[in-house]
Design a protein around this motif. Structure first.
Motif, PDB file in Angstrom:
ATOM      1  N   ARG A   7       0.838  -1.203   0.000  1.00  0.00           N
ATOM      2  CA  ARG A   7       0.000   0.000   0.000  1.00  0.00           C
ATOM      3  C   ARG A   7       0.873   1.253   0.000  1.00  0.00           C
ATOM      4  O   ARG A   7       1.947   1.277   0.573  1.00  0.00           O
ATOM      5  N   LEU A   8       0.349   2.309  -0.597  1.00  0.00           N
ATOM      6  CA  LEU A   8       1.052   3.587  -0.626  1.00  0.00           C
ATOM      7  C   LEU A   8       0.820   4.344   0.687  1.00  0.00           C
ATOM      8  O   LEU A   8      -0.206   4.134   1.351  1.00  0.00           O
ATOM      9  N   PRO A   9       1.739   5.222   1.072  1.00  0.00           N
ATOM     10  CA  PRO A   9       1.582   5.947   2.338  1.00  0.00           C
ATOM     11  C   PRO A   9       0.254   6.701   2.462  1.00  0.00           C
ATOM     12  O   PRO A   9      -0.349   6.728   3.527  1.00  0.00           O
ATOM     13  N   PHE A  10      -0.231   7.305   1.383  1.00  0.00           N
ATOM     14  CA  PHE A  10      -1.486   8.046   1.489  1.00  0.00           C
ATOM     15  C   PHE A  10      -2.663   7.104   1.745  1.00  0.00           C
ATOM     16  O   PHE A  10      -3.606   7.469   2.446  1.00  0.00           O
ATOM     17  N   ASP A  11      -2.615   5.888   1.202  1.00  0.00           N
ATOM     18  CA  ASP A  11      -3.653   4.888   1.506  1.00  0.00           C
ATOM     19  C   ASP A  11      -3.695   4.639   3.010  1.00  0.00           C
ATOM     20  O   ASP A  11      -4.765   4.559   3.615  1.00  0.00           O
ATOM     21  N   ASN A  12      -2.536   4.504   3.609  1.00  0.00           N
ATOM     22  CA  ASN A  12      -2.442   4.261   5.044  1.00  0.00           C
ATOM     23  C   ASN A  12      -2.882   5.483   5.845  1.00  0.00           C
ATOM     24  O   ASN A  12      -3.507   5.347   6.893  1.00  0.00           O
ATOM     25  N   PHE A  13      -2.584   6.677   5.339  1.00  0.00           N
ATOM     26  CA  PHE A  13      -3.027   7.904   6.000  1.00  0.00           C
ATOM     27  C   PHE A  13      -4.547   7.951   6.049  1.00  0.00           C
ATOM     28  O   PHE A  13      -5.140   8.233   7.092  1.00  0.00           O
ATOM     29  N   VAL A  14      -5.190   7.655   4.924  1.00  0.00           N
ATOM     30  CA  VAL A  14      -6.655   7.683   4.873  1.00  0.00           C
ATOM     31  C   VAL A  14      -7.239   6.658   5.844  1.00  0.00           C
ATOM     32  O   VAL A  14      -8.178   6.954   6.594  1.00  0.00           O
ATOM     33  N   SER A  15      -6.683   5.462   5.865  1.00  0.00           N
ATOM     34  CA  SER A  15      -7.167   4.435   6.798  1.00  0.00           C
ATOM     35  C   SER A  15      -7.034   4.903   8.241  1.00  0.00           C
ATOM     36  O   SER A  15      -7.965   4.785   9.034  1.00  0.00           O
ATOM     37  N   GLY A  16      -5.881   5.430   8.595  1.00  0.00           N
ATOM     38  CA  GLY A  16      -5.652   5.913   9.955  1.00  0.00           C
ATOM     39  C   GLY A  16      -6.541   7.094  10.307  1.00  0.00           C
ATOM     40  O   GLY A  16      -7.039   7.196  11.431  1.00  0.00           O
ATOM     41  N   ALA A  17      -6.748   7.985   9.335  1.00  0.00           N
ATOM     42  CA  ALA A  17      -7.610   9.140   9.582  1.00  0.00           C
ATOM     43  C   ALA A  17      -9.046   8.698   9.842  1.00  0.00           C
ATOM     44  O   ALA A  17      -9.725   9.239  10.719  1.00  0.00           O
ATOM     45  N   LEU A  18      -9.505   7.709   9.105  1.00  0.00           N
ATOM     46  CA  LEU A  18     -10.856   7.193   9.333  1.00  0.00           C
ATOM     47  C   LEU A  18     -10.980   6.538  10.702  1.00  0.00           C
ATOM     48  O   LEU A  18     -11.956   6.758  11.421  1.00  0.00           O
ATOM     49  N   VAL A  19      -9.988   5.750  11.089  1.00  0.00           N
ATOM     50  CA  VAL A  19     -10.001   5.131  12.423  1.00  0.00           C
ATOM     51  C   VAL A  19      -9.965   6.223  13.500  1.00  0.00           C
ATOM     52  O   VAL A  19     -10.701   6.161  14.493  1.00  0.00           O
ATOM     53  N   GLY A  20      -9.121   7.229  13.306  1.00  0.00           N
ATOM     54  CA  GLY A  20      -9.047   8.335  14.262  1.00  0.00           C
ATOM     55  C   GLY A  20     -10.361   9.085  14.377  1.00  0.00           C
ATOM     56  O   GLY A  20     -10.800   9.425  15.481  1.00  0.00           O
ATOM     57  N   ALA A  21     -11.005   9.346  13.250  1.00  0.00           N
ATOM     58  CA  ALA A  21     -12.283  10.061  13.260  1.00  0.00           C
ATOM     59  C   ALA A  21     -13.362   9.248  13.970  1.00  0.00           C
ATOM     60  O   ALA A  21     -14.138   9.790  14.770  1.00  0.00           O
ATOM     61  N   MET A  22     -13.402   7.950  13.694  1.00  0.00           N
ATOM     62  CA  MET A  22     -14.400   7.107  14.351  1.00  0.00           C
ATOM     63  C   MET A  22     -14.142   7.029  15.850  1.00  0.00           C
ATOM     64  O   MET A  22     -15.076   7.092  16.661  1.00  0.00           O
ATOM     65  N   SER A  23     -12.889   6.924  16.242  1.00  0.00           N
ATOM     66  CA  SER A  23     -12.540   6.865  17.664  1.00  0.00           C
ATOM     67  C   SER A  23     -12.899   8.170  18.363  1.00  0.00           C
ATOM     68  O   SER A  23     -13.485   8.164  19.457  1.00  0.00           O
TER      69      SER A  23
END
Length: 102
Positions: A13-29
């Protein structure tokens, strides 16, 4: 490399893919935490806290995964540099986004 090692480490995966995943987890948390917060809240304060968690989660995911990819490739200096930059980004986020106290 053994087959079991190849299954444990991946750089697909590309770094921005991982950023989006982490941002979504952060937003949900952050949203879950805000829903459970019984203190008086303003919409702007809630939005700032959710944004702060989202950006931080995105940075942590992108940098953590990118650094671990560097470790998998044997690029330890790259992993250390990425980690240091990630910590710097978290400090920047912490200092730039100041939700009001409840």
């Amino acid at each position: 490399m053994s087959k079991s090692k190849a299954l444990m480490l991946s750089t697909t995966r590309l770094p921005f893919d991982n950023f989006v995943s982490g941002a979504l987890v952060g937003a949900m948390s952050a949203t879950a935490l805000e829903l459970g917060n019984k203190n008086k809240k303003t919409p702007l304060g809630v939005a700032k806290r959710v944004l702060k968690f989202s950006l931080g989660g995105g940075v942590v995911a992108a940098v953590g995964i990118s650094a671990s990819n560097s470790i998998a490739k044997g690029n330890y200096m790259s992993a250390a540099t990425k980690t240091a930059l990630g910590i710097g980004a978290l400090i920047l986020i912490e200092n730039l986004i100041k939700p009001e106290s409840n």
